[in-house]
Design an enzyme around this catalytic site. Structure first.
Site, short mmCIF file in Angstrom:
data_model
loop_
_atom_site.label_atom_id
_atom_site.label_comp_id
_atom_site.label_asym_id
_atom_site.label_seq_id
_atom_site.Cartn_x
_atom_site.Cartn_y
_atom_site.Cartn_z
N ASP A 196 0.74 -1.30 -0.07
CA ASP A 196 -0.08 -0.04 0.17
C ASP A 196 0.90 1.12 0.11
OD1 ASP A 196 -2.16 1.61 0.73
OD2 ASP A 196 -1.51 1.97 2.54
N ASP B 230 -0.31 5.29 0.74
CA ASP B 230 -0.32 6.19 1.89
C ASP B 230 -0.48 5.57 3.37
OD1 ASP B 230 -0.85 8.68 0.33
OD2 ASP B 230 -2.77 7.85 -0.56
#
Length: 227
Positions: free
Chosen positions: A11, A13
C-alpha cells in the site's frame, strides 16, 4: 529448477509515505469549496485506502451524488496543487522505507508492486518525486479496479507477474489492505505506523512496528513458512 517468483505488494499512503497532512489539507479545501464542514481527522483517516468515490459516500452519506462528485473533483484538484507546490515533501517516505525497497529490489526472484487507492496520475507523480521509478514492476491503482477490500488489485498484479497466492504478500496499514489480502488468498502483513489502529488489522498474519522488523518478517516468511 529456478525459484518461483515472489511478489511483494505495498500500500502507499500510511505504509510507504506519510501523506496525512496533505490528505487533510486537500479534504479541507474540497469540503470548504462545497460549503460543507470538514470531517474530523479520525474520520478521514479511517477511510484512507478506499477509492475517493467510496470514501466520500462514507464521509457524507446524506449528500447527493452531485455533491459527492464535487467533493471528489475538489479533493483531486487541491491534492494536485499541494503536490506541485511542495514536491516530495507533500508525502515523505517513512524512515527505513527507501532502504528496504532498494534491498528488496536487488533480491533475486523478488518483484515489487503497489496496490493503492491513489489515481494513476497521483501514484506516478509520487513515485517520480521520490525517484522510485525502477522499484515497482506492477502498479495497481483506483482508476482500474473496484475499491479495496475487493481483491481485484492483488489478483491482477499476480496475473501480470505470474506469482502464486503462496508467493504473494500484501503489506499495508489499514483494515482494507488486510481484508483485501484475505479475500485474495494471500498473506497480509500489517504495519502499525500508519492510519488505522493496531486492533483494526486483526486479519493480518504478521504485524510489524518498523521497516527493520518488516525486513525480518519477509525473510522469515519465505525461508521458514515456505520451506
Amino acid at each position: 529448477m529456478s525459484a518461483p517468483l515472489r511478489l511483494i505488494l505495498f500500500d502507499v499512503d500510511g505504509t510507504l509515505v506519510d501523506s496525512q497532512a496533505t490528505i487533510f489539507a486537500a479534504m479541507r479545501a474540497a469540503f470548504s469549496a462545497a460549503g460543507l464542514e470538514t470531517p474530523t481527522r479520525p474520520a478521514l483517516l479511517s477511510g484512507v485506502g478506499l477509492s475517493l468515490p467510496v470514501l466520500m459516500k462514507m464521509l457524507v452519506p446524506e449528500a447527493d451524488e452531485r455533491t459527492q462528485d464535487q467533493l471528489v473533483t475538489g479533493y483531486k484538484e487541491a491534492y494536485h496543487d499541494l503536490r506541485l507546490t511542495q514536491g516530495a515533501a507533500h508525502s515523505p517516505l517513512y524512515p527505513g522505507a527507501r532502504g528496504l525497497l532498494e534491498q528488496l529490489s536487488e533480491t533475486p526472484d523478488v518483484l515489487l508492486g503497489v496496490a493503492t487507492g491513489k489515481s494513476k496520475r497521483g501514484l506516478d507523480q509520487l513515485i517520480e518525486a521520490h525517484g522510485l521509478e525502477r522499484m515497482f514492476v506492477t502498479r495497481q491503482v483506483a482508476d482500474h479496479h473496484p475499491s479495496k477490500p475487493h481483491p481485484s488489485m492483488i489478483d491482477t498484479a499476480r496475473s501480470e507477474i505470474g506469482a502464486s497466492q503462496g508467493d504473494t504478500v500484501m503489506i499495508g496499514d489499514t483494515s482494507f489492505d488486510m481484508q483485501m489480502a484475505e479475500a485474495a488468498g494471500v498473506a497480509g502483513i500489517g504495519v502499525t505506523w500508519g492510519y488505522h489502529p493496531r486492533d483494526a488489522l486483526g486479519s493480518a498474519q504478521h504485524m510489524v512496528e518498523d521497516f527493520a522488523q518488516l525486513a525480518g518478517v519477509l525473510n522469515k516468511f519465505w525461508t521458514v513458512d515456505h520451506e
